[in-house]
Motif scaffolding. Structure first.
Motif, mmCIF file in Angstrom:
data_model
loop_
_atom_site.group_PDB
_atom_site.id
_atom_site.type_symbol
_atom_site.label_atom_id
_atom_site.label_comp_id
_atom_site.label_asym_id
_atom_site.label_seq_id
_atom_site.Cartn_x
_atom_site.Cartn_y
_atom_site.Cartn_z
ATOM 1 N N ALA A 54 0.843 -1.207 0.000
ATOM 2 C CA ALA A 54 0.000 0.000 0.000
ATOM 3 C C ALA A 54 0.875 1.253 0.000
ATOM 4 C CB ALA A 54 -0.896 0.001 1.233
ATOM 5 N N ASP A 56 -0.817 4.425 -1.073
ATOM 6 C CA ASP A 56 -1.798 5.426 -1.487
ATOM 7 C C ASP A 56 -1.902 6.586 -0.504
ATOM 8 O OD1 ASP A 56 -2.798 3.686 0.450
ATOM 9 O OD2 ASP A 56 -4.871 3.929 -0.203
ATOM 10 N N HIS A 57 -1.024 6.633 0.489
ATOM 11 C CA HIS A 57 -1.130 7.595 1.591
ATOM 12 C C HIS A 57 -1.208 9.051 1.125
ATOM 13 C CE1 HIS A 57 0.582 3.852 2.920
ATOM 14 N NE2 HIS A 57 0.569 4.195 4.188
ATOM 15 N N TYR A 59 -2.885 10.445 -0.990
ATOM 16 C CA TYR A 59 -4.197 10.945 -1.420
ATOM 17 C C TYR A 59 -4.850 11.809 -0.347
ATOM 18 C CZ TYR A 59 -7.521 8.035 1.209
ATOM 19 O OH TYR A 59 -8.280 7.470 2.193
ATOM 20 N N PHE A 60 -4.386 11.672 0.891
ATOM 21 C CA PHE A 60 -4.918 12.581 1.929
ATOM 22 C C PHE A 60 -3.816 13.250 2.748
ATOM 23 C CE2 PHE A 60 -4.324 10.183 5.913
ATOM 24 C CZ PHE A 60 -4.044 8.923 5.405
ATOM 25 N N MET A 85 -1.238 -1.264 -4.137
ATOM 26 C CA MET A 85 -2.441 -0.485 -3.806
ATOM 27 C C MET A 85 -2.066 0.982 -3.897
ATOM 28 S SD MET A 85 -4.614 -0.360 -0.327
ATOM 29 C CE MET A 85 -6.088 0.629 -0.163
ATOM 30 N N ARG A 106 -7.088 2.955 -5.235
ATOM 31 C CA ARG A 106 -7.830 3.823 -4.311
ATOM 32 C C ARG A 106 -8.937 4.537 -5.079
ATOM 33 N NH1 ARG A 106 -9.326 4.896 0.541
ATOM 34 N NH2 ARG A 106 -7.381 3.894 1.129
ATOM 35 N N GLN A 140 -12.661 3.516 1.370
ATOM 36 C CA GLN A 140 -12.604 3.609 2.830
ATOM 37 C C GLN A 140 -14.023 3.621 3.395
ATOM 38 O OE1 GLN A 140 -9.378 3.950 3.230
ATOM 39 N NE2 GLN A 140 -9.066 4.301 5.401
ATOM 40 N N VAL A 172 -12.115 -0.856 2.953
ATOM 41 C CA VAL A 172 -11.051 -0.573 3.927
ATOM 42 C C VAL A 172 -11.701 -0.025 5.188
ATOM 43 C CG1 VAL A 172 -8.933 0.718 4.375
ATOM 44 C CG2 VAL A 172 -9.480 -0.005 2.038
ATOM 45 N N LYS A 202 -10.261 -5.017 4.173
ATOM 46 C CA LYS A 202 -8.966 -4.741 4.806
ATOM 47 C C LYS A 202 -9.224 -4.217 6.208
ATOM 48 C CE LYS A 202 -5.148 -1.437 4.300
ATOM 49 N NZ LYS A 202 -4.288 -0.751 3.341
ATOM 50 N N TYR A 204 -7.356 -3.875 10.504
ATOM 51 C CA TYR A 204 -6.161 -3.923 11.351
ATOM 52 C C TYR A 204 -6.124 -5.208 12.167
ATOM 53 C CZ TYR A 204 -5.277 0.794 9.971
ATOM 54 O OH TYR A 204 -5.005 1.892 9.208
ATOM 55 N N MET A 251 0.277 -3.986 3.379
ATOM 56 C CA MET A 251 1.133 -3.189 4.268
ATOM 57 C C MET A 251 1.807 -2.054 3.503
ATOM 58 S SD MET A 251 2.848 -6.351 6.370
ATOM 59 C CE MET A 251 3.650 -5.487 7.713
ATOM 60 N N GLY A 252 1.939 -0.936 4.187
ATOM 61 C CA GLY A 252 2.586 0.225 3.597
ATOM 62 C C GLY A 252 3.833 0.631 4.353
ATOM 63 N N ARG A 253 3.639 1.431 5.426
ATOM 64 C CA ARG A 253 4.795 2.026 6.126
ATOM 65 C C ARG A 253 5.759 0.979 6.654
ATOM 66 N NH1 ARG A 253 0.917 5.556 9.713
ATOM 67 N NH2 ARG A 253 -0.419 3.827 9.060
HETATM 68 C C1 5RP Z 1 -5.654 3.627 4.824
HETATM 69 C C2 5RP Z 1 -5.184 2.711 3.784
HETATM 70 C C3 5RP Z 1 -3.791 2.749 3.473
HETATM 71 O O1 5RP Z 1 -3.490 2.231 2.221
HETATM 72 C C4 5RP Z 1 -3.080 1.882 4.431
HETATM 73 O O2 5RP Z 1 -3.673 1.825 5.685
HETATM 74 C C5 5RP Z 1 -1.737 2.348 4.584
HETATM 75 O O3 5RP Z 1 -0.935 1.315 4.907
HETATM 76 P P1 5RP Z 1 -0.136 1.310 6.268
HETATM 77 O O4 5RP Z 1 -1.098 1.630 7.381
HETATM 78 O O5 5RP Z 1 0.366 -0.101 6.323
HETATM 79 O O6 5RP Z 1 0.968 2.311 6.126
HETATM 80 O O7 5RP Z 1 -5.888 1.942 3.250
HETATM 81 O O8 5RP Z 1 -6.261 4.683 4.248
#
Ligand code: 5RP
Length: 298
Positions: A54, A56-57, A59-60, A85, A106, A140, A172, A202, A204, A251-253
């Motif tokens: 992921a 796509d962060h 975008y906001f 993503m 997204r 979302q 999400v 998706k 947590y 997963m992103g960060r």
């Molecule tokens: C929340 C999302 C993001 O793509 C996702 O949560 C970001 O990934 P991470 O939390 O692992 O950095 O769907 O808007």
């Protein structure tokens, strides 16, 4: 006129019953061929799981740490991920069109981090997603948020549009500051997404009761990563999530903010697809960082 087919004996394999094989993903057996095929571009048929990356962060929240230059830092990770993503802006500007893996786009947005994030609208026309060969749309859903109903309607409208084209929707479950992140809440939010039509959800990971969240959701759940953790902790979280019923991770960060993102995504894949324990996957991560192991692409 083509010539008559007179070559040899025909073989109708009369001793082999016609295949009635089902589809490998939970809850997905009744979808049309196109939707199943798109899902099979995101989830590996051999394991029924996915490693989705992921990013796509923006975008906001704009140029998030690690995503300042997606073309430089993220595009090279593409071959290690089952699916990316991302937003359509990043796909068109920063990901090569030769990308072979899945694409989850997204499809909701609007407010920045300066405003109430739940006030989202649909941010893409499905025709554009089809034009980009996207494999799923991500939206979302803010259960309990100020604009809960609006965000649920965003999802249901995309689900209806998606069925016209065989395009799955990933719901999400957003967790705002004011919402409790526990199994009771996530069980509610994930179940709502599935009941209202999302083909993937998706959410947590939670230490207590995650297996009840996955069991209560009739479609595949992928685990969201959340804030950056030490690598071993992130691998442990992914391990627990798949052991407790998740069909992979998104997963992103915890990947792109790792000191070694390419090594980290391969370690995550070792957990998700290879059955590695957190310790084994962490050892792989160290070996890759130190150049003691060869890189593995899917
Ligand atoms: C929340 C999302 C993001 O793509 C996702 O949560 C970001 O990934 P991470 O939390 O692992 O950095 O769907 O808007």
């Amino acid at each position: 006129m083509p010539e008559a087919d007179t070559q040899g004996e025909k073989d109708f394999h009369l001793d082999v019953p016609a295949s009635t094989a089902g589809f490998f993903l939970k809850g997905s057996g009744s979808y049309d061929w196109g939707m199943q095929n798109r899902l099979a571009r995101i989830f590996r048929p051999e394991t029924g799981r996915t490693v989705m990356l992921a990013f796509d962060h923006g975008y906001f929240q704009g140029p998030t740490t690690g995503l300042e230059r997606v073309d430089v830092s993220i595009a090279p990770l593409g071959p290690y991920a089952d699916a990316l993503m991302l937003t359509r802006g990043m796909l068109r500007t920063s990901i090569p069109s030769s990308h072979q893996g899945g694409v989850v786009m997204r499809a909701s947005g609007g407010p920045s981090i300066l405003k109430d994030l739940s006030n989202e609208r649909i941010a893409i026309d499905i025709d554009d997603a089809v034009r980009m060969n996207v494999h799923a749309l991500a939206v979302q859903v803010f259960v309990g948020g100020e604009y809960e109903t609006q965000s649920v309607e965003n999802m249901t409208r995309l689900v209806s549009a998606g069925y016209r084209y065989g395009m799955p929707v990933l719901g999400v479950t957003a967790v705002g500051k004011e919402l409790t992140r526990d199994a009771r809440y996530l069980g509610l939010a994930t179940r709502m997404c599935a009941e209202l039509g999302a083909q993937i959800v998706k959410t947590y990971y939670v230490d207590e009761g995650f297996e009840r969240v996955t069991a209560g959701c009739p479609v595949p759940i992928v685990m969201a990563g959340g804030k950056k953790l030490p690598e071993l902790d992130a691998l442990t979280m992914a391990y627990r999530a798949v052991s407790e019923g998740a069909a992979g991770v998104d997963m992103g960060r915890n990947i792109f903010q790792s000191e070694a993102p390419a090594a980290m995504i391969q370690a995550v894949a070792a957990v998700v697809h290879g059955g590695s324990s957190p310790a084994e996957a962490h050892e792989l991560y160290r070996e890759l960082v130190e150049g003691r192991a060869l890189a593995q692409t899917s």
